[in-house]
Scaffold this motif. Structure first.
Motif, short mmCIF file in Angstrom:
data_model
loop_
_atom_site.label_atom_id
_atom_site.label_comp_id
_atom_site.label_asym_id
_atom_site.label_seq_id
_atom_site.Cartn_x
_atom_site.Cartn_y
_atom_site.Cartn_z
N LYS A 198 0.21 -1.42 -0.10
CA LYS A 198 0.23 -0.04 -0.11
C LYS A 198 0.87 1.43 -0.01
O LYS A 198 2.18 1.22 0.30
CB LYS A 198 -1.18 0.10 1.43
CG LYS A 198 -0.35 -0.26 2.41
CD LYS A 198 -0.74 -0.53 3.84
CE LYS A 198 -0.16 -0.30 4.96
NZ LYS A 198 -1.28 -1.26 6.34
N PRO A 199 0.57 2.68 -0.26
CA PRO A 199 1.65 3.13 -0.70
C PRO A 199 2.16 4.22 0.93
O PRO A 199 3.11 3.95 0.69
CB PRO A 199 0.57 4.63 -0.40
CG PRO A 199 -0.89 4.16 -1.52
CD PRO A 199 -0.78 2.32 -0.91
N GLY A 200 1.78 3.52 1.68
CA GLY A 200 2.53 3.73 3.06
C GLY A 200 3.79 2.58 3.26
O GLY A 200 4.63 3.37 4.39
N TYR B 160 -5.91 -1.65 -0.81
CA TYR B 160 -5.13 -2.22 -1.87
C TYR B 160 -4.49 -3.73 -1.93
O TYR B 160 -4.48 -4.30 -2.96
CB TYR B 160 -3.79 -1.41 -1.86
CG TYR B 160 -4.17 0.35 -1.32
CD1 TYR B 160 -4.21 0.94 -2.43
CD2 TYR B 160 -3.73 0.31 0.31
CE1 TYR B 160 -3.91 2.33 -2.60
CE2 TYR B 160 -3.67 1.96 0.11
CZ TYR B 160 -4.46 2.71 -0.76
OH TYR B 160 -4.52 4.19 -0.85
N ARG B 161 -5.92 -4.75 -1.39
CA ARG B 161 -5.62 -6.03 -1.01
C ARG B 161 -6.68 -6.24 -1.86
O ARG B 161 -7.63 -6.42 -2.48
CB ARG B 161 -6.03 -6.21 0.21
CG ARG B 161 -5.23 -5.64 1.47
CD ARG B 161 -5.89 -6.73 2.76
NE ARG B 161 -4.24 -6.51 3.55
CZ ARG B 161 -3.79 -7.31 4.26
NH1 ARG B 161 -5.34 -8.09 5.20
NH2 ARG B 161 -2.61 -7.37 4.79
N SER C 115 -2.01 -5.21 -5.70
CA SER C 115 -2.12 -4.14 -4.82
C SER C 115 -1.41 -2.89 -5.74
O SER C 115 -1.33 -1.62 -5.67
CB SER C 115 -0.90 -4.57 -4.28
OG SER C 115 -1.97 -5.65 -2.78
N ALA C 116 -1.11 -3.40 -6.65
CA ALA C 116 0.77 -2.61 -7.29
C ALA C 116 -0.55 -1.93 -8.45
O ALA C 116 -0.25 -0.78 -8.03
CB ALA C 116 2.12 -2.97 -8.30
N GLY C 117 -1.28 -2.45 -9.16
CA GLY C 117 -2.28 -1.61 -10.15
C GLY C 117 -3.03 -0.63 -8.58
O GLY C 117 -3.83 0.04 -9.46
N CYS C 118 -3.12 -1.03 -7.90
CA CYS C 118 -4.41 -0.40 -7.48
C CYS C 118 -3.66 0.96 -6.69
O CYS C 118 -3.86 2.22 -6.80
CB CYS C 118 -4.96 -0.55 -5.80
SG CYS C 118 -5.79 -2.41 -5.96
N ILE C 119 -2.17 0.99 -6.59
CA ILE C 119 -1.67 2.07 -5.85
C ILE C 119 -1.33 3.00 -7.41
O ILE C 119 -0.97 4.31 -7.41
CB ILE C 119 -0.50 1.98 -5.76
CG1 ILE C 119 -0.31 0.97 -3.93
CG2 ILE C 119 0.89 2.59 -5.01
CD1 ILE C 119 0.79 0.14 -3.73
#
Length: 390
Positions: free
Chosen positions: A153-155, A219-220, A239-243
């Protein structure tokens, strides 16, 4: 007030906790705290660089915590890639196993993370391209070791923007900089962020029971949220796609309020799964639920990302697929045209396999402690670093 401790070490109180650290690390300042530990920035007098020191919170309070602490240390020791956080040093002030209670992990100090960065600025597409490229290089490396992040996730994407700030200061003073220099600086400004993946391989179902904290699900991957099936490394690709989608849109793509709402948000875009996919699910409840809901067609991502480069949308289409078996791998994603101008295949290295033998082992706390102590004693710093402080 610093108090003298074991030779070569000193004691300092940080937020009502005593830290006992080698003399080489100075100017400790707390920069973060969580369920598992506290992180301080510090100045490493030996390397002349700022570092982050993490003190784990009572690492041997239970078998669950002890195993996680051991695993975090081993994972960090294993990682040697510019886009994955690695270990600069590890130490404990104790020299005898029977007195061993705490240990400290020293890592590069990154300064911020992608989540914080996205809150303060909208990222240009050039920068999105470069950041996603770095994220995929890191994922390729982690996955090649046989590790799944599970909670990307971004964090968890640390960013070192120091170069950015220095360049920006110069760039905003054109009278003091020649035109040619300004052009060079502008390109540095575009691509100055170094991204490093944090906390890989540590997310576990047990985390919620350890901390009472339930992680964000935006992001999961759907198969993780609903425990549909045994999952693979492509959970990280989702998750990378969501980010990436959030970087392009300036807001999260799937922002569900709970598990089922999250799934509904996802299926508004991916469409409802095919019968062939539903058959593959291990959970009968999931099968029944998915067969009972109204059929929704897949949405064309170009209609959502209508301002984005068509090659960027192509990357998202290959990542954000409901069926995990159909998603691209990190290695395949790096081959896509979107990344061609940045590619340096020598940087897209693979890791040595990570030995996961201990991951499924149930041991008493004292044995986890012994294994951890051994790992600290056998640590060798990176080639460009110096010896461990122990």
């Amino acid at each position: 007030m610093a108090v003298r401790s074991r030779t070569g070490f000193y004691r300092q109180e940080v937020n009502r906790t005593v830290w006992e650290v080698p003399e080489r690390y100075r100017d400790l300042k707390q920069v973060g705290t969580g369920a598992y530990g506290t992180v301080c920035s510090a100045w490493d007098r030996r390397s002349g660089a700022q570092v982050a020191i993490k003190k784990l919170h009572r690492p041997f309070q239970s078998k669950l915590f002890a195993k996680r602490a051991y695993r975090e240390l081993r994972l960090l020791k294993h990682m040697k890639h510019e886009n994955v956080i690695g270990l600069l040093d590890v130490f404990t002030a104790e020299i005898a196993l029977d007195r061993f209670r705490d240990f400290y992990l020293v890592m590069p100090f990154m300064g911020t993370d992608l989540g914080k960065l996205m809150k303060i600025q909208r990222l240009s597409e050039d920068r999105v391209q470069f950041l996603v490229y770095q994220m995929l290089k890191g994922l390729k490396y982690i996955h090649s070791a046989g590790i799944i992040h599970r909670d990307l996730k971004p964090g968890n994407l640390a960013i070192n923007p120091d170069c950015e700030l220095k360049v920006l200061q110069l760039y905003l003073q054109p009278s003091r900089v020649k035109l040619f220099t300004r052009i060079i600086l502008f390109h540095c400004l575009l691509f100055s962020f170094l991204i490093q993946i944090l906390d890989f391989g540590l997310a576990r179902q047990a985390d919620a029971e350890m901390t009472g904290y339930v992680v964000t699900r935006w992001y999961r991957a759907p198969e993780v949220i609903l425990n549909w099936m045994h999952y693979t490394q492509t959970v990280d690709i989702w998750s990378a796609g969501c980010i990436m989608a959030e970087m392009l849109l300036g807001k999260p793509l799937f922002k569900g309020n709970d598990h089922l709402d999250q799934l509904r948000e996802i299926m508004k875009i991916t469409g409802t799964p095919s019968a062939d996919f539903v058959v593959k699910l291990q959970s009968q409840d999931a099968k029944n639920y998915l067969r009972s809901i109204p059929k929704v067609p897949k949405k064309d991502l170009r209609s959502i990302f209508n301002k984005a480069d068509s090659n960027a949308v192509c990357v998202l289409e290959k990542m954000l697929l409901l069926d995990p078996e159909m998603r691209v791998s990190a290695s395949e994603a790096l081959d896509l045209p979107y990344f061609s101008e940045f590619r340096d295949t020598e940087e897209e290295m693979e890791a040595l396999p990570y030995d996961q033998t201990m991951d499924n082992t149930d041991l008493p706390v004292e044995q986890w402690k012994r294994h951890t102590f051994t790992e600290i004693l056998t640590f060798r710093p990176p080639k460009d670093g110096k010896e461990t402080s122990l």
